[in-house]
Design a protein around this motif. Structure first.
Motif, PDB file in Angstrom:
ATOM      1  N   THR A 146       1.947   5.102   1.123  1.00  0.00           N
ATOM      2  CA  THR A 146       1.949   5.836   2.374  1.00  0.00           C
ATOM      3  C   THR A 146       1.928   7.307   2.051  1.00  0.00           C
ATOM      4  O   THR A 146       2.190   7.727   0.942  1.00  0.00           O
ATOM      5  CB  THR A 146       3.210   5.511   3.201  1.00  0.00           C
ATOM      6  N   CYS A 195      -7.222   0.077   3.976  1.00  0.00           N
ATOM      7  CA  CYS A 195      -6.397   1.288   4.009  1.00  0.00           C
ATOM      8  C   CYS A 195      -5.545   1.343   5.270  1.00  0.00           C
ATOM      9  O   CYS A 195      -5.960   0.884   6.333  1.00  0.00           O
ATOM     10  CB  CYS A 195      -7.294   2.532   3.946  1.00  0.00           C
ATOM     11  N   PRO A 196      -4.367   1.952   5.160  1.00  0.00           N
ATOM     12  CA  PRO A 196      -3.546   2.174   6.353  1.00  0.00           C
ATOM     13  C   PRO A 196      -4.261   3.102   7.338  1.00  0.00           C
ATOM     14  O   PRO A 196      -5.244   3.758   6.994  1.00  0.00           O
ATOM     15  CB  PRO A 196      -2.279   2.837   5.790  1.00  0.00           C
ATOM     16  N   ASP A 197      -3.743   3.147   8.547  1.00  0.00           N
ATOM     17  CA  ASP A 197      -4.329   4.021   9.568  1.00  0.00           C
ATOM     18  C   ASP A 197      -4.363   5.462   9.096  1.00  0.00           C
ATOM     19  O   ASP A 197      -3.483   5.908   8.361  1.00  0.00           O
ATOM     20  CB  ASP A 197      -3.519   3.932  10.871  1.00  0.00           C
ATOM     21  N   SER A 240       0.841  -1.195   0.000  1.00  0.00           N
ATOM     22  CA  SER A 240       0.000   0.000   0.000  1.00  0.00           C
ATOM     23  C   SER A 240       0.868   1.233   0.000  1.00  0.00           C
ATOM     24  O   SER A 240       2.019   1.213   0.422  1.00  0.00           O
ATOM     25  CB  SER A 240      -0.896   0.008   1.246  1.00  0.00           C
TER      26      SER A 240
END
Length: 218
Positions: free
Chosen positions: A105, A138-140, A103
């Motif tokens: 960033t 999704c990432p945080d 993913s």
């Protein structure tokens, strides 16, 4: 020994200038502001750009590598999310194509002006990865937004930061929760600050409204 010490001091003093960030108002007429790396980039790119480090990074086909900033730079303000080849995926924070299909960033950039010329979209783009919802989350601190096609939802989604994403400021524009700041009539320099569109300047023939939320025709 004294000469060596002096050289060290000169090198240390130069470091802040080498790594200093820039703002949009520092860019020359021949440059545009690339917000992902907070720097001014020459229109049209540069000639004889070096290749990226072999095996660790790649650049999109129309981008070029910059050794000083250790990242890929666009020759013109990007209007779409850069496309990487094969299993490589675009990483907005490092401004490179990274291997492994992981993913993307993102960093949290300082608010800055982004030229929106002739209704074109600004340099700042979403830190997004398109994927099927069943195989990717999704990432945080990022929000998943449905991607709409010409005939409706595509079943894909993308990860955005609603606090800074120009095209989905405050939430997913595709669901009506957020606002596309670049679609505001007459806008020239615009940003997304804390989930709200921030208008800095308007195009020729427009002026900023008293409350700063719109560009009014003169």
């Amino acid at each position: 020994m004294a000469r060596f010490t002096s050289l060290l001091l000169l090198a240390a003093a130069a470091l802040p200038f080498v790594f200093a960030t820039q703002s949009a108002d520092q860019c020359a007429d021949s440059e545009f502001f690339y917000e992902a790396k907070t720097c001014c980039v020459p229109h049209g790119g540069v000639s004889n750009a070096p290749p990226p480090p072999q095996g660790s990074s790649q650049c999109p086909s129309d981008w070029y590598w910059d050794n000083t900033k250790a990242c890929c730079l666009p020759p013109h303000p990007p209007t779409t999310t850069p496309q990487c080849g094969g299993s490589w995926s675009w990483n907005h924070g490092s401004s490179t194509c990274c291997d492994g299909g992981g993913s993307t960033t993102t960093t949290t950039p300082a608010p800055s002006a982004n030229p929106v010329k002739s209704r074109s979209k600004p340099a700042h783009k979403r830190a997004a990865t398109k994927a099927r919802r069943s195989t990717f989350t999704c990432p945080d601190q990022l929000e998943s937004c449905p991607i709409s096609g010409l005939t409706g939802p595509t079943g894909d989604f993308e990860c955005i930061d609603p606090q800074t994403e120009l095209e989905s400021c405050g939430g997913c524009a595709s669901t009506g929760e957020g606002q596309d700041c670049t679609a505001i009539e007459g806008v020239w320099n615009v940003g997304c600050e804390r989930g709200r569109c921030a208008l800095y300047t308007c195009a020729q023939g427009y002026k900023l409204s008293a409350d700063g939320t719109a560009c009014e025709k003169l």
